[in-house]
Design an enzyme around this catalytic site. Structure first.
Site, PDB file in Angstrom:
ATOM      1  N   GLU A 153       0.823  -1.215   0.000  1.00  0.00           N
ATOM      2  CA  GLU A 153       0.000   0.000   0.000  1.00  0.00           C
ATOM      3  C   GLU A 153       0.855   1.262   0.000  1.00  0.00           C
ATOM      4  OE1 GLU A 153      -3.483   2.134   2.739  1.00  0.00           O
ATOM      5  OE2 GLU A 153      -2.204   0.584   3.595  1.00  0.00           O
ATOM      6  N   GLU A 251     -11.817   2.921   5.946  1.00  0.00           N
ATOM      7  CA  GLU A 251     -10.685   3.350   6.770  1.00  0.00           C
ATOM      8  C   GLU A 251     -10.728   4.876   6.875  1.00  0.00           C
ATOM      9  OE1 GLU A 251      -6.227   1.743   7.317  1.00  0.00           O
ATOM     10  OE2 GLU A 251      -6.501   2.987   5.546  1.00  0.00           O
TER      11      GLU A 251
END
Length: 272
Positions: A153, A251
């Site tokens: 990520e 998130e």
């Protein structure tokens, strides 16, 4: 508001990120809070401080799937965001892979995300990259043997100055190309991508086979969809139209609180 029971089959699948959401209650109570809010799946960055058996029990008792965890990322509380590029900590990284496999297998998790870390001022960049590629290839192979995907990520360097991989197209894919392992994928966080490069739909359309998990938050502020500049009503429809069938991790920083942040889910049958 009350959570509905019948979520349309055509709706996106959302997982509540318990690192960010439901912080109004202690961690082990967040699973019940997520289930009561209508979620069927959760994700959490670092489960390693909690006994595996306790996590198994709380998942089972609340009927939840655990869809994502992160590899251990060094001393996160002191500001570290991963150690994959540090040659002096290669043994620690590899021990973290073993630890993640233990938890992933115990929790039924099929995807493990790697935060590679910030740059190290005392290590030449070329050496950091070499070690990072070596470590990611090791992790991809070890996880593949257990039928678990490795994700990588990017984090935006405005919020996390110095993060080694801060863009998708120019940095993460370059690293993944060098890793050259079929079990290494991108975790695409829309918030970080918008902060650094935009072109959200174009990047997704061109690279969907390389993307294994998507996370969302609006920008600016990293709050829930509908609080900022990203047209999530349109973007989420595009995810489905492209053929993305995985979970979408929430998130985000809930505003004003976790339950109060969920109104936007009415559009997808989660709330009435």
């Amino acid at each position: 508001m009350q959570a509905t029971v019948n979520i349309p089959m055509s709706a996106p699948k959302f997982s509540a990120n318990l690192s960010m959401m439901f912080q109004e209650v202690p961690f082990m109570e967040r699973f019940a809070a997520a289930a009561e809010a209508g979620f069927k799946a959760v994700e959490f960055m670092f489960p390693y401080d909690y006994p595996l058996a306790d996590l198994q029990n709380v998942l089972s008792s609340n009927g939840l799937d655990f869809v994502l965890i992160n590899l251990p990322a060094g001393d996160f509380a002191s500001g570290e965001r991963g150690i994959a590029g540090n040659p002096a900590r290669q043994s620690e990284f590899r021990a973290g892979v073993d630890r993640a496999i233990e938890y992933a297998q115990g929790l039924g998790v099929k995807q493990v995300n790697c935060l590679v870390g910030k740059t190290w001022s005392d290590v030449p960049m070329v050496e950091q990259r070499r070690v990072m590629v070596e470590n990611l290839r090791f992790a991809a192979e070890a996880l593949a043997a257990k039928n678990i995907r490795l994700l990588v990520e990017p984090l935006n360097s405005r919020d996390v100055p110095g993060f080694f991989l801060d863009t998708t197209t120019t940095k993460v894919f370059s690293i993944l190309d060098e890793v050259a392992h079929p079990n290494a994928y991108l975790q695409y966080d829309v918030y970080h991508a918008q902060r650094m490069e935009g072109e959200l739909t174009g990047i997704l359309k061109e690279n969907l086979p390389r993307i294994s998990h998507i996370q969302i938050a609006d920008n600016p502020g990293r709050h829930q969809p509908g609080t900022g500049e990203i047209n999530y009503r349109w973007l989420l429809a595009e995810f489905l139209a492209m053929g993305y069938t995985g979970y979408i991790g929430l998130e985000y920083v809930p505003m004003p609180d976790s339950i109060g942040s969920l109104g936007w889910l009415c559009d997808y049958g989660y709330w009435s």
